[in-house]
Design an enzyme around this catalytic site. Sequence first.
Site, PDB file in Angstrom:
ATOM      1  N   HIS A 203     -15.252 -14.345  31.984  1.00 44.93           N
ATOM      2  CA  HIS A 203     -15.303 -14.503  30.604  1.00 44.93           C
ATOM      3  C   HIS A 203     -14.375 -14.834  29.742  1.00 44.93           C
ATOM      4  O   HIS A 203     -14.100 -15.489  28.761  1.00 44.93           O
ATOM      5  CB  HIS A 203     -16.470 -13.558  30.035  1.00 44.93           C
ATOM      6  CG  HIS A 203     -17.797 -13.441  30.847  1.00 44.93           C
ATOM      7  ND1 HIS A 203     -18.410 -14.529  31.196  1.00 44.93           N
ATOM      8  CD2 HIS A 203     -18.529 -12.364  31.432  1.00 44.93           C
ATOM      9  CE1 HIS A 203     -19.612 -14.272  31.970  1.00 44.93           C
ATOM     10  NE2 HIS A 203     -19.575 -12.936  31.979  1.00 44.93           N
TER      11      HIS A 203
ATOM     12  N   LEU B 286     -15.196 -29.639  11.646  1.00 44.26           N
ATOM     13  CA  LEU B 286     -16.129 -29.644  12.815  1.00 44.26           C
ATOM     14  C   LEU B 286     -17.313 -28.157  12.489  1.00 44.26           C
ATOM     15  O   LEU B 286     -16.768 -27.494  11.664  1.00 44.26           O
ATOM     16  CB  LEU B 286     -15.267 -29.219  13.945  1.00 44.26           C
ATOM     17  CG  LEU B 286     -16.015 -28.513  15.183  1.00 44.26           C
ATOM     18  CD1 LEU B 286     -16.693 -29.718  15.853  1.00 44.26           C
ATOM     19  CD2 LEU B 286     -14.952 -27.896  15.981  1.00 44.26           C
TER      20      LEU B 286
ATOM     21  N   ASP C  42     -20.734 -22.886  31.933  1.00 44.99           N
ATOM     22  CA  ASP C  42     -21.172 -21.917  33.291  1.00 44.99           C
ATOM     23  C   ASP C  42     -20.112 -21.877  34.243  1.00 44.99           C
ATOM     24  O   ASP C  42     -19.230 -22.732  34.321  1.00 44.99           O
ATOM     25  CB  ASP C  42     -22.342 -22.773  33.818  1.00 44.99           C
ATOM     26  CG  ASP C  42     -23.362 -21.715  34.942  1.00 44.99           C
ATOM     27  OD1 ASP C  42     -23.063 -20.655  34.969  1.00 44.99           O
ATOM     28  OD2 ASP C  42     -24.024 -22.370  35.697  1.00 44.99           O
TER      29      ASP C  42
HETATM   30  C1  FPP Z   1     -21.857 -18.552  32.305  1.00 46.11           C
HETATM   31  O1  FPP Z   1     -21.124 -18.187  33.137  1.00 46.11           O
HETATM   32  C2  FPP Z   1     -21.110 -17.998  30.812  1.00 46.11           C
HETATM   33  C3  FPP Z   1     -21.939 -16.886  30.116  1.00 46.11           C
HETATM   34  C4  FPP Z   1     -23.209 -16.364  30.353  1.00 46.11           C
HETATM   35  C5  FPP Z   1     -21.206 -16.592  28.755  1.00 46.11           C
HETATM   36  C6  FPP Z   1     -20.189 -17.648  28.200  1.00 46.11           C
HETATM   37  C7  FPP Z   1     -19.370 -16.760  27.022  1.00 46.11           C
HETATM   38  C8  FPP Z   1     -18.184 -17.235  26.991  1.00 46.11           C
HETATM   39  C9  FPP Z   1     -17.439 -18.417  27.484  1.00 46.11           C
HETATM   40  C10 FPP Z   1     -17.249 -16.174  26.149  1.00 46.11           C
HETATM   41  C11 FPP Z   1     -18.057 -16.050  24.993  1.00 46.11           C
HETATM   42  C12 FPP Z   1     -17.921 -16.980  24.017  1.00 46.11           C
HETATM   43  C13 FPP Z   1     -17.949 -17.308  22.675  1.00 46.11           C
HETATM   44  C14 FPP Z   1     -17.861 -18.561  21.863  1.00 46.11           C
HETATM   45  C15 FPP Z   1     -17.140 -16.014  22.011  1.00 46.11           C
HETATM   46  P1  FPP Z   1     -21.856 -17.085  34.320  1.00 46.11           P
HETATM   47  O2  FPP Z   1     -21.345 -15.587  34.176  1.00 46.11           O
HETATM   48  O3  FPP Z   1     -23.379 -17.421  34.616  1.00 46.11           O
HETATM   49  O4  FPP Z   1     -21.039 -17.524  35.652  1.00 46.11           O
HETATM   50  P2  FPP Z   1     -21.597 -17.531  37.070  1.00 46.11           P
HETATM   51  O5  FPP Z   1     -23.021 -18.706  36.893  1.00 46.11           O
HETATM   52  O6  FPP Z   1     -20.539 -18.095  38.030  1.00 46.11           O
HETATM   53  O7  FPP Z   1     -22.057 -16.366  37.754  1.00 46.11           O
END
Ligand code: FPP
Length: 282
Positions: free
Chosen positions: A51, A145, A34
């Site tokens: 991201h 893994l 997150d």
């Molecule tokens: C939450 O941060 C994160 C996500 C919804 C997406 C996580 C995805 C990645 C790290 C990249 C893709 C992963 C793979 C394995 C290919 P948020 O956007 O909710 O952040 P915020 O809470 O600060 O808005």
Amino acid sequence: MTWKSEQLSSNELIIREALLTTGRLPKHVAVIMDGNGRWAQERGMLRVEGHKEGMESVREAVKLSSQLDIKYLTLYAFSLENWKRPAREVRFLMGLLESYLKKEVAELHANNVRIATIGKTNALPKPVQKVLQKAIEHTAGNDGLTLTLALSYGGRWDIVRAVQMIALDVRRGKVSPEDLTEETMRSYLSTGGMPDPDLMIRTSGEMRLSNYLLWESAYTEIYVTNELWPSFRREEYYKALSDYTLRERRFGQTSDQLRTATVGPNNTSKPTTMERILDAFR
Ligand code: FPP
């Protein structure tokens, strides 16, 4: 060169040795990644940049898990609720996932990583489904893994889906309601073949499960850090693991019962040198 043959710095060697010596590293680590959006916004960048940077943390977490012989790493990459985000952000995340799988499956395979997924993956765009399937098939024979990507996933969705399948099997006469156990339920979940997570890491300081692995996390140790996911790199992962090795997992028993069962009734259980190193590192 494979990840395991990489040269580590002397500091890393010490912490690694300390972790391994405890014999208490988790078998299964689950992560709620997150804070990508906030990481970007704090820097005046677009959310999607967060991201992108978060992908680097994914790479580090996968590599370190493999180097430490952690058997399962399950990443919450996209929740069912994430479909409600702006279409542009969803498209970007799908593109990121597709390019990660395309570009890095060879390296993952060379490092004995098996790729798996949980979630309603038939809701993903077709090209993503295709590369995902290919990656899963390509790495199916690996026994290092297991990297599970939770995609279009929700814990409640998975439980309802399991109950539907059980109900169908009851109707077909394959299962009788009287014989249903926790083990039966577990086997119908999409996580059926893996152990429950020992450690769940959540970045960005939020204290909630967000519909992640609801059944499986009954006895999971939860580690919440204020670091935002793009800043969660090797050192932060080491900290989470160190914290975990010092936890007492009682599974409903008392501390005395656990001590008696593992080291005998009169053991005073002083911390070892390695445990002191880990304590200092936290
Ligand atoms: C939450 O941060 C994160 C996500 C919804 C997406 C996580 C995805 C990645 C790290 C990249 C893709 C992963 C793979 C394995 C290919 P948020 O956007 O909710 O952040 P915020 O809470 O600060 O808005």
